[in-house]
Design an enzyme around this catalytic site. Structure first.
Site, mmCIF file in Angstrom:
data_model
loop_
_atom_site.group_PDB
_atom_site.id
_atom_site.type_symbol
_atom_site.label_atom_id
_atom_site.label_comp_id
_atom_site.label_asym_id
_atom_site.label_seq_id
_atom_site.Cartn_x
_atom_site.Cartn_y
_atom_site.Cartn_z
ATOM 1 N N GLY A 55 0.789 -1.217 0.000
ATOM 2 C CA GLY A 55 0.000 0.000 0.000
ATOM 3 C C GLY A 55 0.826 1.274 0.000
ATOM 4 O O GLY A 55 0.319 2.353 -0.319
ATOM 5 N N CYS A 86 -2.752 -12.288 -3.290
ATOM 6 C CA CYS A 86 -2.714 -10.907 -2.795
ATOM 7 C C CYS A 86 -3.676 -10.088 -3.638
ATOM 8 O O CYS A 86 -3.511 -10.002 -4.862
ATOM 9 C CB CYS A 86 -1.289 -10.361 -2.902
ATOM 10 N N ASN A 87 -4.671 -9.501 -3.002
ATOM 11 C CA ASN A 87 -5.652 -8.704 -3.741
ATOM 12 C C ASN A 87 -5.009 -7.472 -4.368
ATOM 13 O O ASN A 87 -5.294 -7.128 -5.518
ATOM 14 C CB ASN A 87 -6.781 -8.262 -2.800
ATOM 15 N N CYS A 201 -8.423 -9.022 1.420
ATOM 16 C CA CYS A 201 -6.974 -9.067 1.596
ATOM 17 C C CYS A 201 -6.675 -10.399 2.262
ATOM 18 O O CYS A 201 -7.334 -10.756 3.253
ATOM 19 C CB CYS A 201 -6.476 -7.907 2.458
ATOM 20 N N HIS A 203 -4.425 -11.322 4.117
ATOM 21 C CA HIS A 203 -3.974 -11.221 5.514
ATOM 22 C C HIS A 203 -5.140 -11.275 6.501
ATOM 23 O O HIS A 203 -4.985 -11.757 7.637
ATOM 24 C CB HIS A 203 -3.234 -9.900 5.745
#
Length: 282
Positions: A55, A86-87, A201, A203
């Site tokens: 990001g 991973c988006n 996401c 994560h």
């Protein structure tokens, strides 16, 4: 004392791995499902921890970085398929990767907006993602195509991915910080409430129990990890060649672009059945 890190070995044609790529440890949620669905396949997990968090990158620089990384990763590991777990990376660079490496099938990770729209009863859906995923036109196109009749709120969290990384490494997370990050997901409108939150996401599923605990009311949290792994499995060629005990002959490994993963991260990936490895390409 620093743990011993093993050098990545070359692979043979019969052991071409499934490569899973993420900026950090979030893609382990997808790897966990992949191992269940394809236990006979060798897995190579690549964490671009030197670039984390994505990001903070300008889009053009991040796109160039990931394409360059894959030119080296494909040369070294010769994967049968590559999963972008991973988006943020998928919505930014998946098309570029497919164009640059047409002989390698790629599976991306995109916000699960279609299943959310099919499942919601209230019509109020939130997509919890990184700011990069939220701002991309790709995400808005998914909403227009699949959820035009729903009220979809895009919530860009600046901190959740880092909180998840810290939680997986250290086993602790500030629940009030989690509460603050997810609070914008919860809408009330005309007697209706948000009933679906899309975890956009990889994560975030690591924190889903904390999210449930701190949420103002129960919702359905959609984790796309299994769907991603199933999509990868569907693209793999059937391989009838016998393997010893039905398992890959080489170990599953985790490669870190930083070349120096923290001991807590090495311990974490071991818990997912991975041997930490360095790579000559990073």
């Amino acid at each position: 004392m620093q743990p011993t890190v093993r050098k990545a070995e070359s692979v043979t044609v019969s052991e071409r791995p499934v490569l899973l790529f993420d900026s950090g440890v979030g893609g382990l949620t997808v790897l966990r499902e992949a191992r269940v669905l394809m236990p006979d396949r060798r897995l190579v997990y690549v964490a671009d921890d030197a670039g984390f968090p994505y990001g903070d990158w300008e889009e053009a620089a991040l796109r160039a970085r990931i394409v360059e990384l894959f030119s080296k990763l494909i040369a070294e590991h010769d994967p049968e398929i590559a999963v972008i777990a991973c988006n943020t990376a998928s919505t930014l660079v998946l098309a570029d990767l497919r164009a640059a490496f047409p002989d390698t099938p790629f599976v991306g990770t995109v916000p699960a907006i279609k299943p959310a729209a099919e499942r919601t009863r209230s019509g109020l859906v939130s997509v919890l993602a990184t700011p990069g995923t939220v701002k991309r036109q790709y995400t808005r196109d998914l909403i227009h195509e699949w959820a035009a009749k729903c009220h979809v709120r895009l919530v860009g969290s600046v901190r959740l991915a880092a909180l998840a990384e810290a939680y997986m490494r250290e086993g602790f997370v500030d629940e009030e910080a989690v509460r603050a990050e997810i609070a914008p997901c919860f809408m009330e409108e005309g007697g209706r409430r948000t009933d679906i939150v899309v975890l956009a996401c990889t994560h975030y599923p690591f924190l889903v129990n904390r999210m449930r605990k701190t949420a103002p009311w129960p919702v359905d949290w959609i984790d796309p990890a299994e769907a991603i792994a199933r999509r990868a499995l569907s693209l793999l060629a059937r391989d009838d060649r016998p393997r010893r005990n039905g398992l890959p002959e080489q170990p599953d490994i985790a490669v870190f672009t930083s070349q120096s993963p923290a001991p807590s991260v090495v311990k974490l990936v071991r818990g997912f059945g991975l041997q930490a490895a360095t790579s000559s390409t990073t």
